[in-house]
Design a protein around this motif. Structure first.
Motif, PDB file in Angstrom:
ATOM      1  N   HIS A 220      42.824  39.235  42.456  1.00 34.28           N
ATOM      2  CA  HIS A 220      42.809  37.777  42.621  1.00 34.28           C
ATOM      3  C   HIS A 220      43.328  37.013  41.417  1.00 34.28           C
ATOM      4  O   HIS A 220      42.667  36.086  40.920  1.00 34.28           O
ATOM      5  CB  HIS A 220      41.392  37.261  42.925  1.00 34.28           C
ATOM      6  CG  HIS A 220      40.801  37.849  44.144  1.00 34.28           C
ATOM      7  ND1 HIS A 220      41.349  37.647  45.382  1.00 34.28           N
ATOM      8  CD2 HIS A 220      39.705  38.620  44.332  1.00 34.28           C
ATOM      9  CE1 HIS A 220      40.600  38.281  46.273  1.00 34.28           C
ATOM     10  NE2 HIS A 220      39.611  38.877  45.671  1.00 34.28           N
ATOM     11  N   ASP A 228      46.655  21.881  39.963  1.00 34.43           N
ATOM     12  CA  ASP A 228      45.867  23.090  40.242  1.00 34.43           C
ATOM     13  C   ASP A 228      45.472  23.809  38.958  1.00 34.43           C
ATOM     14  O   ASP A 228      44.393  24.386  38.864  1.00 34.43           O
ATOM     15  CB  ASP A 228      46.666  24.074  41.111  1.00 34.43           C
ATOM     16  CG  ASP A 228      46.762  23.624  42.562  1.00 34.43           C
ATOM     17  OD1 ASP A 228      45.927  22.804  42.985  1.00 34.43           O
ATOM     18  OD2 ASP A 228      47.673  24.100  43.258  1.00 34.43           O
ATOM     19  N   SER A 234      41.202  27.680  40.100  1.00 32.22           N
ATOM     20  CA  SER A 234      42.154  27.498  41.201  1.00 32.22           C
ATOM     21  C   SER A 234      43.220  28.575  41.092  1.00 32.22           C
ATOM     22  O   SER A 234      43.752  28.829  40.019  1.00 32.22           O
ATOM     23  CB  SER A 234      42.819  26.119  41.141  1.00 32.22           C
ATOM     24  OG  SER A 234      42.034  25.168  41.790  1.00 32.22           O
ATOM     25  N   ARG A 235      43.521  29.209  42.210  1.00 36.19           N
ATOM     26  CA  ARG A 235      44.392  30.391  42.157  1.00 36.19           C
ATOM     27  C   ARG A 235      45.860  30.066  42.328  1.00 36.19           C
ATOM     28  O   ARG A 235      46.707  30.917  42.109  1.00 36.19           O
ATOM     29  CB  ARG A 235      43.941  31.394  43.209  1.00 36.19           C
ATOM     30  CG  ARG A 235      42.574  31.921  42.854  1.00 36.19           C
ATOM     31  CD  ARG A 235      42.110  33.007  43.744  1.00 36.19           C
ATOM     32  NE  ARG A 235      40.750  33.372  43.368  1.00 36.19           N
ATOM     33  CZ  ARG A 235      39.939  34.103  44.106  1.00 36.19           C
ATOM     34  NH1 ARG A 235      40.361  34.547  45.271  1.00 36.19           N
ATOM     35  NH2 ARG A 235      38.737  34.388  43.702  1.00 36.19           N
ATOM     36  N   GLU A 237      48.879  27.672  44.785  1.00 39.35           N
ATOM     37  CA  GLU A 237      49.316  27.587  46.182  1.00 39.35           C
ATOM     38  C   GLU A 237      50.567  28.421  46.364  1.00 39.35           C
ATOM     39  O   GLU A 237      51.599  28.171  45.728  1.00 39.35           O
ATOM     40  CB  GLU A 237      49.624  26.130  46.529  1.00 39.35           C
ATOM     41  CG  GLU A 237      48.428  25.203  46.432  1.00 39.35           C
ATOM     42  CD  GLU A 237      47.343  25.553  47.430  1.00 39.35           C
ATOM     43  OE1 GLU A 237      47.661  26.160  48.482  1.00 39.35           O
ATOM     44  OE2 GLU A 237      46.174  25.236  47.162  1.00 39.35           O
TER      45      GLU A 237
ATOM     46  N   ALA B  36      37.134  31.316  51.711  1.00 42.21           N
ATOM     47  CA  ALA B  36      37.354  30.612  50.441  1.00 42.21           C
ATOM     48  C   ALA B  36      37.386  31.611  49.280  1.00 42.21           C
ATOM     49  O   ALA B  36      36.604  32.552  49.238  1.00 42.21           O
ATOM     50  CB  ALA B  36      36.253  29.579  50.205  1.00 42.21           C
ATOM     51  N   ALA B  37      38.286  31.372  48.336  1.00 40.85           N
ATOM     52  CA  ALA B  37      38.482  32.289  47.212  1.00 40.85           C
ATOM     53  C   ALA B  37      37.524  31.934  46.078  1.00 40.85           C
ATOM     54  O   ALA B  37      37.932  31.420  45.041  1.00 40.85           O
ATOM     55  CB  ALA B  37      39.936  32.229  46.750  1.00 40.85           C
ATOM     56  N   GLU B  59      35.305  26.167  40.441  1.00 41.49           N
ATOM     57  CA  GLU B  59      35.784  26.687  41.728  1.00 41.49           C
ATOM     58  C   GLU B  59      35.786  25.616  42.814  1.00 41.49           C
ATOM     59  O   GLU B  59      35.928  25.928  43.996  1.00 41.49           O
ATOM     60  CB  GLU B  59      34.934  27.890  42.143  1.00 41.49           C
ATOM     61  CG  GLU B  59      34.904  28.957  41.067  1.00 41.49           C
ATOM     62  CD  GLU B  59      34.633  30.366  41.560  1.00 41.49           C
ATOM     63  OE1 GLU B  59      33.776  30.524  42.432  1.00 41.49           O
ATOM     64  OE2 GLU B  59      35.299  31.299  41.049  1.00 41.49           O
ATOM     65  N   GLU B  62      38.992  25.592  45.120  1.00 43.66           N
ATOM     66  CA  GLU B  62      39.033  26.715  46.071  1.00 43.66           C
ATOM     67  C   GLU B  62      37.904  26.569  47.091  1.00 43.66           C
ATOM     68  O   GLU B  62      38.090  26.858  48.276  1.00 43.66           O
ATOM     69  CB  GLU B  62      38.929  28.062  45.331  1.00 43.66           C
ATOM     70  CG  GLU B  62      40.102  28.385  44.414  1.00 43.66           C
ATOM     71  CD  GLU B  62      41.436  28.591  45.142  1.00 43.66           C
ATOM     72  OE1 GLU B  62      41.428  28.793  46.367  1.00 43.66           O
ATOM     73  OE2 GLU B  62      42.485  28.527  44.468  1.00 43.66           O
ATOM     74  N   LYS B  65      38.593  24.413  50.102  1.00 40.12           N
ATOM     75  CA  LYS B  65      39.488  24.975  51.132  1.00 40.12           C
ATOM     76  C   LYS B  65      38.708  25.630  52.276  1.00 40.12           C
ATOM     77  O   LYS B  65      39.293  25.976  53.306  1.00 40.12           O
ATOM     78  CB  LYS B  65      40.445  25.991  50.495  1.00 40.12           C
ATOM     79  CG  LYS B  65      41.448  25.343  49.549  1.00 40.12           C
ATOM     80  CD  LYS B  65      42.371  26.363  48.904  1.00 40.12           C
ATOM     81  CE  LYS B  65      43.174  25.736  47.766  1.00 40.12           C
ATOM     82  NZ  LYS B  65      43.822  26.753  46.917  1.00 40.12           N
TER      83      LYS B  65
END
Lengths: 410, 410
Positions: A220, A228, A234-235, A237, B36-37, B59, B62, B65
């Motif tokens: 991840h 972001d 936040s990973r 988009e 959700a991540a 988080e 994320e 989402k």
């Protein structure tokens, strides 16, 4: 380290431990079975005894690779229990008695550890307590037996951690080269040879492939741009195009394929050029990183390092988790954490905990960061470091800390 | 399915549930947060209420989402708790009270679910019980709230499962072609263009890359040859060269990248030719597979299907888990299992459990197998099937069930 377990059990008054749990990857199971590829079973160890691994017959071959004394459920009488007890949960609880006898523990305090379904083990705990008055089953929170053992790594662990580090640094370099090999269009969008935009999804795919080539797996990663990037977890988009002059937070924490030791590194990148506000933020974070490394002292409380960074950031006018708890602006997290088979271990490097000290054999991250969601900018720098035998803090992340990735115009 | 949760909570007398747990991947967390991540937090739901997701501020993006009502720890008063309570475990327990109030539950029976450190939650359970006399906290074993909900999949889940199936079938075909594209030397070893042996490690690397290309990830595939193949969960030795005329068990159970729905398929292969003993074993397994599919009936007990296979195998003289419990020879496992976000779910298809029935919306594996470690041969065939709206058992694994991979001589 692992050889400390008998001493740490004695400190807790434990006569034995049982590592239980479900099919989920469990760092503790990995740790005590030397990485055996099993998906269940029990590991039991009497204080000053050798571990016993009990597995389903289907996993006997993989179980034996642990090097531990390995027995099947059938060998320890599970099939006999099933003759009289059709309730599989009750049968499992009765089987614990066979296993505890097999390691020569007839009475005493038994610690239960592992990763599993919480709801199930709350029930099992009641059943165990009712079934076995001769044993006192206990859980443990906070600095647990295994958390404490894992705080320091032995030579074999350090060797694996160094190998993961080398391979991760290689992938960082490949990723930098990959992005730098593209071009900017008039719109300041990074484009591929065919003129279409290079997206975060494209970059992540490249990285996952590169990791696989060196027998690592992604867990991840964060590759987040602009606004972001200003939310630390936040990973990013996948369909977002890379643009010039945006803060990109790239946080990679891969592990050995199939579960194992991690690396953990963050770099902040800006493609083509860095706007002055981002450069200023980045400079503060780099200074904080240097301050962290200088604040290190073996045997010193880890919290002193975080305090030094808090003092610096607050002096520069940034809100922090100490000055403004709960803030989403400024320096909003801890400075670092231990790492190993788990991505987050002890010691913690935080002002919220003053009982952790740096020790020879620690493997920790150092990761100051600053975040401003409303301005859409952020910076974080993270190296993974070990505390060497001579008591030095040594970074295993030599990859360059340049902010700007140079890129050609299309 | 997920929409059954309120009804299933009522059946258990639950006024609310809390999904807790650690950083490990948790299928339940994935399920209730719509993927959700996030790596922590709490999800709370009052019966007949909407779920509330509580996350660390880092988080929040994320978390949102998920589409759920999402709040940060700070928003629900965690920072205020920390002012007076420096023990982070105690602070966390006090925070549960804030969260339960936030969903409007002032009293009642609260189920605790999730995947986490067993030792920690045994302690937390005691603390919760002592701190909150107004709540009755409970665990659950056996057919739990979420196990029962997950037994049937809704239309959106089936769509994802079908997509994973299509991509997995593609990888199966690529793997077959990859192996078939090599050659046999005089020694009956499979060799590459450069004359060196093709190893199991080479094949696994090819498969992992192929999975990644279609946005799937491996979760410990089995590719085991000869004697290894005869231990159902032996994963295979990476440095072993592929040889002609050996039973190869290839069991692939990949999932959506980063955690999600699985496929699960097994094929038995023999390169170049099949020795008569292997062919005979394989024929028995294929017959058992056909018998399984014919024994299916919607609403019928799943155990009937296993019984039909046990009867057949025992009639052919094979030891089974019913005739010879604990045996490592013959048919040593159950016929199948539910599958979804977890690789093993309910219903179980076993003679040890007679309370599971086939239902519309089930997603199950059908996987008879025979194992003879001393002879070094084995065969298993596994398809993933769904029970369609019209009550049919439909395989999602059309990939051919040929035993022999043709290959040229070098």
């Amino acid at each position: 380290m692992k050889s400390d377990l008998p001493r740490l059990m004695e400190k807790r008054g434990l006569d034995a431990f049982v590592v239980a749990g479900g099919e989920e990857y469990s760092a503790i199971r990995d740790y005590v079975t030397n990485g055996a590829a099993i998906t269940g079973g029990l590991i039991l160890q009497k204080r000053d005894g050798e571990p016993l691994l009990v597995v389903n017959g289907m996993e006997i071959e993989e179980g034996r690779k642990s090097g531990l004394d390995t027995r099947t459920y059938a060998e320890l009488g599970y099939m006999d229990i099933l003759k009289d007890e059709k309730d599989l949960d009750k049968a499992h609880i009765l089987f614990w008695g066979n296993c505890l006898k097999a390691i020569g523990v007839e009475t005493g305090k038994i610690g239960i550890y592992g990763v599993g379904a919480i709801n199930q083990y709350l029930e099992y705990y009641q059943m165990l307590t009712e079934t076995y008055p001769q044993y006192q089953f206990v859980g443990e929170k906070g600095l647990t037996l295994f958390t404490e053992a894992m705080i320091t790594k032995d030579a074999a662990e350090i060797e694996r951690i160094k190998s993961v580090a080398e391979r991760t640094n290689l992938v960082l370099d490949q990723t930098w080269q990959f992005i730098a090999g593209h071009a900017l269009n008039a719109d300041e969008t990074v484009i591929k040879a065919d003129g279409t935009a290079l997206t975060i999804g494209d970059v992540k795919r490249f990285i996952r492939r590169a990791l696989l080539e060196v027998e690592l797996e992604d867990t991840h990663m964060i590759f987040a741009q602009g606004r972001d990037s200003a939310f630390p977890h936040s990973r990013g988009e996948s369909d977002q195009a890379l643009k010039a002059g945006q803060s990109i937070i790239f946080d990679l924490f891969p592990r050995e394929l199939g579960g194992g030791y991690h690396h953990d590194v963050t770099r902040t990148w800006s493609i083509g050029y860095a706007p002055p506000a981002l450069q200023a933020l980045y400079d503060d974070v780099m200074t904080a990183f240097d301050i962290s490394m200088e604040a290190f002292g073996v045997e010193k409380p880890t919290s002193l390092m975080q305090t030094a960074v808090l003092d610096f950031f607050e002096g520069k006018g940034h809100p922090t988790a100490r000055s403004t708890p709960g803030s989403l602006d400024g320096y909003v997290h801890s400075l670092g954490h231990g790492i190993g088979l788990n991505v987050h271990e002890r010691p913690s490097i935080t002002h919220l905990r003053d009982d952790d000290r740096f020790l020879v054999g620690n493997c920790v991250t150092i990761e100051p960061g600053l975040y401003y969601p409303d301005k859409g900018i952020a910076a974080r720098i993270e190296d993974l470091c070990i505390v060497s035998d001579s008591g030095e803090l040594v970074s295993l992340t030599p990859f360059k800390k340049d902010l700007v990735i140079p890129i050609q115009k299309a």
